[in-house]
Scaffold this motif. Structure first.
Motif, short mmCIF file in Angstrom:
data_model
loop_
_atom_site.label_atom_id
_atom_site.label_comp_id
_atom_site.label_asym_id
_atom_site.label_seq_id
_atom_site.Cartn_x
_atom_site.Cartn_y
_atom_site.Cartn_z
N THR A 14 -0.80 3.36 -5.61
CA THR A 14 -1.82 4.24 -6.16
C THR A 14 -1.27 5.67 -6.26
O THR A 14 -0.44 6.09 -5.45
N ASN A 15 -1.75 6.38 -7.28
CA ASN A 15 -1.33 7.76 -7.51
C ASN A 15 0.20 7.85 -7.62
O ASN A 15 0.88 8.51 -6.83
N ASP A 22 0.86 -1.19 0.00
CA ASP A 22 0.00 0.00 0.00
C ASP A 22 0.90 1.24 0.00
O ASP A 22 1.22 1.81 1.04
N ASP A 57 -3.03 1.36 -9.36
CA ASP A 57 -4.16 2.15 -9.82
C ASP A 57 -3.73 3.61 -9.92
O ASP A 57 -3.05 4.14 -9.04
N THR A 58 -4.14 4.25 -11.00
CA THR A 58 -3.84 5.66 -11.27
C THR A 58 -2.33 5.85 -11.36
O THR A 58 -1.68 6.42 -10.47
N SER A 100 1.39 5.08 -1.73
CA SER A 100 0.59 6.09 -2.44
C SER A 100 1.31 7.42 -2.53
O SER A 100 2.16 7.76 -1.70
N THR A 110 -5.67 -5.99 -4.74
CA THR A 110 -6.01 -4.67 -5.25
C THR A 110 -6.18 -3.64 -4.14
O THR A 110 -6.16 -2.45 -4.39
#
Length: 288
Positions: free
Chosen positions: A191-192, A161, A213-214, A163, A186
């Motif tokens: 992310t980002n 995780d 993601d992203t 980000s 997921t």
């Protein structure tokens, strides 16, 4: 936790780590030199807050198994830092800039130049807000022919995780994978993430996305591919990757921008989505 630590212009040889910070905040490591380290020259464990590593060098001699991770930030939800603004198991505000990391490898074959990771990817461990910029990460260039079994495996790894990370202006050479986004599901993925203006030279897979993601991949340059059948952005067979955009990358010699679309699985990724992603590419592919 321990706060306000500066490690400046220090040197180590044949040590496990040069720095081994645990549950620390407001730290600076600058101008340090680590030679023939066998674990991680610049290690941060059990979360970190407001950490800077800059202008450091870590090098292991050619022909030796090197350190496993050049610069490591690991978050662990099982150890909660005191007197910190982060939550349980959260690392926050990390800057890794202008370092030189040579020959990060290990007997297991999974060395990494820079790694941001979590101990329990299905729990609450997180790394939030990091900048990785201006670093040089490579194996010894004398390796010829290039043996992927002993080369640097990863340039930069985000595992779990992770980000709000910017990876920009780095040079990664002579490696299996340049930048890798990993995870176990997921809900615990990168992310980002922005991957911008990096140079990949003699890389098997410049960018690899297992879970994410992203993700914005823009303005990068890849040259001298080890395997012309690979793509600039590669996926594993069990990938779940969504909202990936690649724009204005210069890709010399690889098969194309995106590979193995049909092997991406997951409820948030459909064939239609992938076709849309392919349609908004604006890159330059230069075949040899």
């Amino acid at each position: 936790s321990v706060s306000n630590i500066q490690t400046i212009n220090c040197m180590s040889e044949y040590a496990e780590d040069l720095t081994a910070y645990r549950r620390c905040k407001n730290t600076i490591v600058s101008g340090c030199y680590a030679h023939n380290t066998y674990n991680s020259p610049f290690d941060h464990w059990d979360t970190a807050e407001n950490a800077i590593i800059t202008d450091c060098i870590a090098i292991n001699d050619e022909g030796t198994f090197g350190y496993k991770q050049g610069i490591q930030f690991t978050s662990d939800e099982t150890t909660i830092p005191e007197n910190t603004t982060t939550g349980a198991g959260e690392s926050l505000n990390v800057i890794i800039s202008n370092n030189i990391l040579v020959n990060p490898n290990s007997e297991e074959g999974f060395g990494a130049g820079v790694i941001l990771n979590v101990v329990n990817p299905t729990g609450t461990s997180k790394v939030k807000s990091a900048t990785i910029t201006g670093n040089i990460i490579r194996s010894h260039e004398q390796l010829s022919p290039f043996d992927v079994s002993i080369m640097l495996y990863y340039g930069v790894v985000l595992d779990g995780d992770i980000s709000n990370v910017t990876i920009t202006g780095n040079t990664i050479e002579y490696a299996n994978r340049g930048i890798s986004l990993s995870g176990d599901n997921t809900e615990a993925c990168s992310t980002n993430i922005t991957i911008n203006a990096n140079t990949f030279n003699k890389i098997l897979e410049p960018v690899r996305v297992n879970f994410g993601d992203t993700i914005l991949i823009t303005g990068n340059t890849a040259i001298n591919p080890i395997d012309v059948n690979k793509y600039f952005v590669n996926y594993a067979g069990n990938s779940n990757a969504t909202n990936i955009i690649a724009l204005q990358n210069i890709n010399t010699g690889y098969s194309g921008q995106f590979g193995r679309f049909t092997n991406i699985r997951g409820s948030n990724t459909t064939a239609d989505t992938l076709e849309i992603l392919k349609g908004i590419e604006s890159n330059i592919d230069l075949l040899p």
